[in-house]
Structures are given as structure tokens and as C-alpha cells.
Design a protein around this motif. Sequence first.
Motif, mmCIF file in Angstrom:
data_model
loop_
_atom_site.group_PDB
_atom_site.id
_atom_site.type_symbol
_atom_site.label_atom_id
_atom_site.label_comp_id
_atom_site.label_asym_id
_atom_site.label_seq_id
_atom_site.Cartn_x
_atom_site.Cartn_y
_atom_site.Cartn_z
ATOM 1 N N UNK A 123 0.844 -1.202 0.000
ATOM 2 C CA UNK A 123 0.000 0.000 0.000
ATOM 3 C C UNK A 123 0.877 1.249 0.000
ATOM 4 N N UNK A 124 0.638 2.187 -0.907
ATOM 5 C CA UNK A 124 1.475 3.396 -0.981
ATOM 6 C C UNK A 124 1.558 4.128 0.351
ATOM 7 N N UNK A 125 0.451 4.143 1.101
ATOM 8 C CA UNK A 125 0.469 4.874 2.366
ATOM 9 C C UNK A 125 1.439 4.236 3.348
ATOM 10 N N UNK A 126 1.689 2.922 3.192
ATOM 11 C CA UNK A 126 2.583 2.244 4.131
ATOM 12 C C UNK A 126 4.038 2.614 3.897
ATOM 13 N N UNK A 127 4.393 3.029 2.683
ATOM 14 C CA UNK A 127 5.790 3.344 2.414
ATOM 15 C C UNK A 127 6.061 4.833 2.253
ATOM 16 N N UNK A 128 5.000 5.639 2.061
ATOM 17 C CA UNK A 128 5.255 7.023 1.681
ATOM 18 C C UNK A 128 5.884 7.833 2.814
ATOM 19 N N UNK A 129 5.500 7.565 4.071
ATOM 20 C CA UNK A 129 6.066 8.358 5.163
ATOM 21 C C UNK A 129 7.567 8.144 5.303
ATOM 22 N N UNK A 150 11.140 6.384 -7.107
ATOM 23 C CA UNK A 150 10.011 5.671 -6.507
ATOM 24 C C UNK A 150 9.106 5.086 -7.590
ATOM 25 N N UNK A 214 -0.640 8.480 -14.358
ATOM 26 C CA UNK A 214 -1.870 8.571 -13.581
ATOM 27 C C UNK A 214 -1.613 8.577 -12.081
ATOM 28 N N UNK A 216 -0.866 9.778 -8.377
ATOM 29 C CA UNK A 216 -1.153 11.029 -7.677
ATOM 30 C C UNK A 216 -0.556 11.062 -6.279
ATOM 31 N N UNK A 217 -0.675 9.946 -5.571
ATOM 32 C CA UNK A 217 -0.387 9.941 -4.145
ATOM 33 C C UNK A 217 1.073 10.280 -3.811
ATOM 34 N N UNK A 220 1.869 13.831 -4.760
ATOM 35 C CA UNK A 220 1.283 14.777 -3.808
ATOM 36 C C UNK A 220 2.188 14.961 -2.594
ATOM 37 N N UNK A 221 2.750 13.861 -2.096
ATOM 38 C CA UNK A 221 3.483 13.908 -0.835
ATOM 39 C C UNK A 221 4.985 14.104 -0.995
ATOM 40 N N UNK A 231 -1.147 15.428 -12.427
ATOM 41 C CA UNK A 231 -2.283 15.122 -11.552
ATOM 42 C C UNK A 231 -2.339 16.014 -10.304
#
Lengths: 281, 314
Positions: A123-129, A150, A214, A216-217, A220-221, A231
Motif C-alpha cells: 500500500x502506498x500509504x505504508x511506504x510514503x512516510x 520511486x 496517472x 497522484x499519491x 502529492x506527498x 495530476x
Amino acid sequence: MTRKRGLLFRWRRFGIGRSVLLGLFLLFVLFPFYWVAVTSIKPSSDYLAMPPVWFPAHPTIVHYVAALFAYRGLAGLLNSLIVAVATTVASVALGTCMGYSMVRFGTGGRDLAFWVLSQRFLPPIAVVLPIFLLYRSFGLYDTRFGLVLIYTVMTLPLSVWMMYAYFRQVPRALEEAALVDGCGWWGAFWRIAVPLAVPAIIAAAAFAFIGVWTEFFFALNLTSRHAFTLPTVFRSFLSFQGAQYGESSALAVISLVPSIVLGMLVQKHLVRGLTLGAVRG
Amino acid sequence: MSGGIGAHGLATRAARRDGRALLATWSEQHIKWLLVAPAIVLILAITVYPLGYSVWVAFVNFDFLIPGHAFVGLGNFAAVLGDPVALHSVVVTAIFTVADVGIEFVLGLALALALEKTFRGRGVLMAIFVVPLFIAPVIVGQFWSLLLQRPFGPMDYILSVILRHPVTISWLTEFPWDFIGIILADVWQWTSFILVILLAGLAGIASELHEAAAIDGAGGWQNFRFITLPQLVPMILLAVTFRLLGAVNLFDTIFMMTGGGPGTSTYTTAYYLYQTGFQQFHLSQATAGSWLFLILVSVAIFLLVRRLLKVEEA
């Protein structure tokens, strides 16, 4: 006699149900495209007309100009293009090498395959931080290079997998002939296997490009004022002070073009691309 | 390799040639690892190292509002689990995931059955149906806010005309319409994903099976229930697992359509973690939360990847 009519009746009923289903779904798919396309050329005075203006009497391109220049759409477009092209090259190059090695030499066996594939589902949220923290300390935050890194990792599983599946179909005998001719494995890889794999390379490249285009996540961060991609420009339309319907629609239309063109290109490989080869299309 | 220290040019060149030959042999011998090394190093550097680092972050204070990195044990995990918004976001994610994937599956299966036999225009229809798959989800969110947003969007007007009485729904700010709007956007984008996979699955069912069933007097429904469906189960599981793993990450359309609002009512887990980490700067709390999230979904990941490998090896 009666039985025949029953069959006919049933067939017709099935046919009607089928047509209605397909027709409604077609409408459902197409209507948003129509609305966004019309909005992008609608003068602002038509926005709130009731009933809605289905086609403007005086189409305009002002929203396109505003979206590209006033809202920095052009800068985002260029960043997206640069990052997508660089990522595509890197991802396909690494994927071709890795896929080849895994097929010809069985490198890493099942474990390596498992590990590479599972990257696709992180999951992108798990690695983005943690990536955000890493990028800040290494000066990669808000750089196109950071995004390329990335995105290459993000698209790599599919690239590896498409090349892996392709090389499995290439007969070993071709490369063995090259080995006999004194090419060595590098020569066999570079002069025989890679040229043969060009169709698969193109398909993998198209999927990698679409994936980046495509995304975005992460953008964005991991970016702000410099490396922002197309995007992320849509953020500017979220403010509730103004109603930039035309501008956001114009930018959406611009962004759709590469998606649709590449989408058409990969139709043949769609199933493999979507499922990492779990279904042979 | 030769360092180029030699005073004699010829000797240097010979040494360099030797070095190059040595390198060529070495690289020839280790080609299998040299080919995979760059990719492995990159994945290690970009995902494995940060994930390892984040284990440390999850157990210390790492907050842009509170200085220092003191060890806090399980404090960050407790902070997440004790946050009602976090728990609410898990429920919201579950609702969206079940609704999205459920509707996409039923609709996708119906469409796949409708498209199973060839007819004129089938290729064109498929080409149109798959376009949403190639569009940025953030733009899909933009599409649907343009359609649903009051007073600009035409949705209320269209519904008024169909239902013959005035409809005034605030799609993006009013429960449950905000949920329905977000689900609509997701269904619009991903139904074709299920359609494509199931259609490939249907094509793989041997036609002899249907013919044999027809000879035995099986009707359309029986044919579907006892031949098509059992044969299709592996494809259905695959398509649904893929979509589940996509749907739990729901973020982009939320970001564009409701911004998590009104209040925190449409916070998904991904949106909650984003807000906590990147908007409120409670980095360690968000990191602890993303570890919990990763552990939750890793079971599904494990099962799916194992299955993908099995298919590829067959």
C-alpha cells in the motif's frame, strides 16, 4: 411447435436484456467524458444555466489557456512527461535484465519472484512516510529524480513480469547458437534476446508510462513547488472560493490524451498487464 | 584494474587490456547476478530501507510539533488505536471496499456474460469500456465532482427529469449521498477491470462442456450455474482479490470529491494516515498506523502473490 416458440421468446428476452445492459453501461461510461469535454469549452456564463447547456453556442478555448498558464498546468505537464519517460526507460531496462536472468538462469528462484511481485501490492500509504523522511534527508524531496526512483520501483514488478513471461517463450536454442559463435552470454542477451523481445518491451513501456502518468499519491506527498506533476495540479481547483469548472475540465482533457492513446496501444496485452500475467489473454 | 601508475605507456596499456579481459570473464561468469543486481539494489534502497527505518520511527517520538526522538515504546500504536477517527476510518474503508468491489463484481460479471458471444460492434464496445482503466483516479474524482457538484453538475437535473419531480441532493456533502457519489466514481473506473478478467476466463472455458450440457437438456440458467460459474471461480477470486487490494487504498477520489468531509465522515484509512502524517505532522503516529494497516492487508497480499506465482509456473 410450442417449444420452438418458447425458445425464440427466451432468446429474444435475453437479447433485449443484454442490449439494455450494454446500452446503459455505455451511456454510464461515456457521459462523464461528454460532460467534461463540453465543460472545457463552455463560456463561464453558461456554467449555471438551468436546464444545463448541453452544447455551448459560443465554444471557447480560454479555459485551456488559463489551465496551462495561470494554473501552471504546462509546468506540471512537462514534469509529468520528463518523469514518465525517464521512469519508463529505467523500469523497462531493469525489468528486461531481471526478467531475462530469472528465466535463463533461474536466478533467485521462487523467493526472488515472490519478493519482486509483492512490491506491486505494497500500500502506498505504508511506504510514503518513510520515503518522505528519507528523501528529505538526502535532498530528493521535490525533485524529479526522486519521483523517478520511486516510480521505477512502483512499475518494476509489472515490467519484470511481462518480460519474464515473454522470455519464457523464446527458445533457448537461438541464444545457444550465439554462444557457439563466441558471443558470450552478454552478447546472446544483447544481440539475440533483447531484439526478439521488442514487442514485449513496448507493451511493458506503455504500462509503465500509464502507471506514472496517472499516479497522484506519491507526487502529492513527495513534491511541492518544483517537481509537481500534472495530476497534482488538480489540487489548485479544490479551493471553494472560485468555480474553475472550465479550467479543471480543460486540464483533464489534456491529461486524457496520452492515457487514451496508450490504452488503445496496449489493448492486446490488457489482460496480462492488468493481472501481472495471471490470466492469459 | 590498472591504476595507470606505470611510467611505461606500453606496460600500462597491456595491464589495462589484461584488466579488461579479466573483467569480461568475471562479468560473463556472474551475468545472472549482474542482471538482477540494479533492480534489487533499487528496491532495497527505495522500499526496504525506508520500511526498516520506519520501524524505528514507529517506536520513538517523531513529530514536527514535539522536538526530540525519545523512545516511547508502544505509545504511537496506542495513540492510533485510541483515536476514534482512526477506527472510524477503518469502518469507512471496509464499507467502501465491500460496496465498490461487490457492485463492480456483479456488474462486471453481467457485462462479461453479455459480451461473451461475439457480435457486431463488440470490439468497439470493449475498446470504450476499458478507457476508464487508463485514467488517473484523481481525474476520475474530478470528473465526478463536476457531474455531482451543486449547483453546477447536471446529475440533479437529470434525476429530476427522469423522476418528474425536483431533486436537490447535495452529493458531495450530505450523507449517504457522498458515499454513493464516491462509490459511483470507483464503479465507473474499475468495473471494466473485472469485466476484462472474467471475459478472458469465459473464453477459457471449453465449449464442449456447454455442448455436452445442452445435449443433457440443461437450460441457460443451469448451464450458467453448473458449468460457467464453477469454471470461472478461480478467475473471480483473482479479479476480486486484485480489486480488494486496490480498493483498500482508496484515496484519490476522496481527496478530490469530499476531502474526507464533511468533518471526518469520509476518511478512509489511507486518507486518515495522510492527514495525520502530512497535514498534522504526527509522523510517528501515522507511521505506527501505516504499519498496522500493512499488517492487516499483508495476508491478502501474501495469498494473491502466491497464487500469481502458481499460475505463472504452471
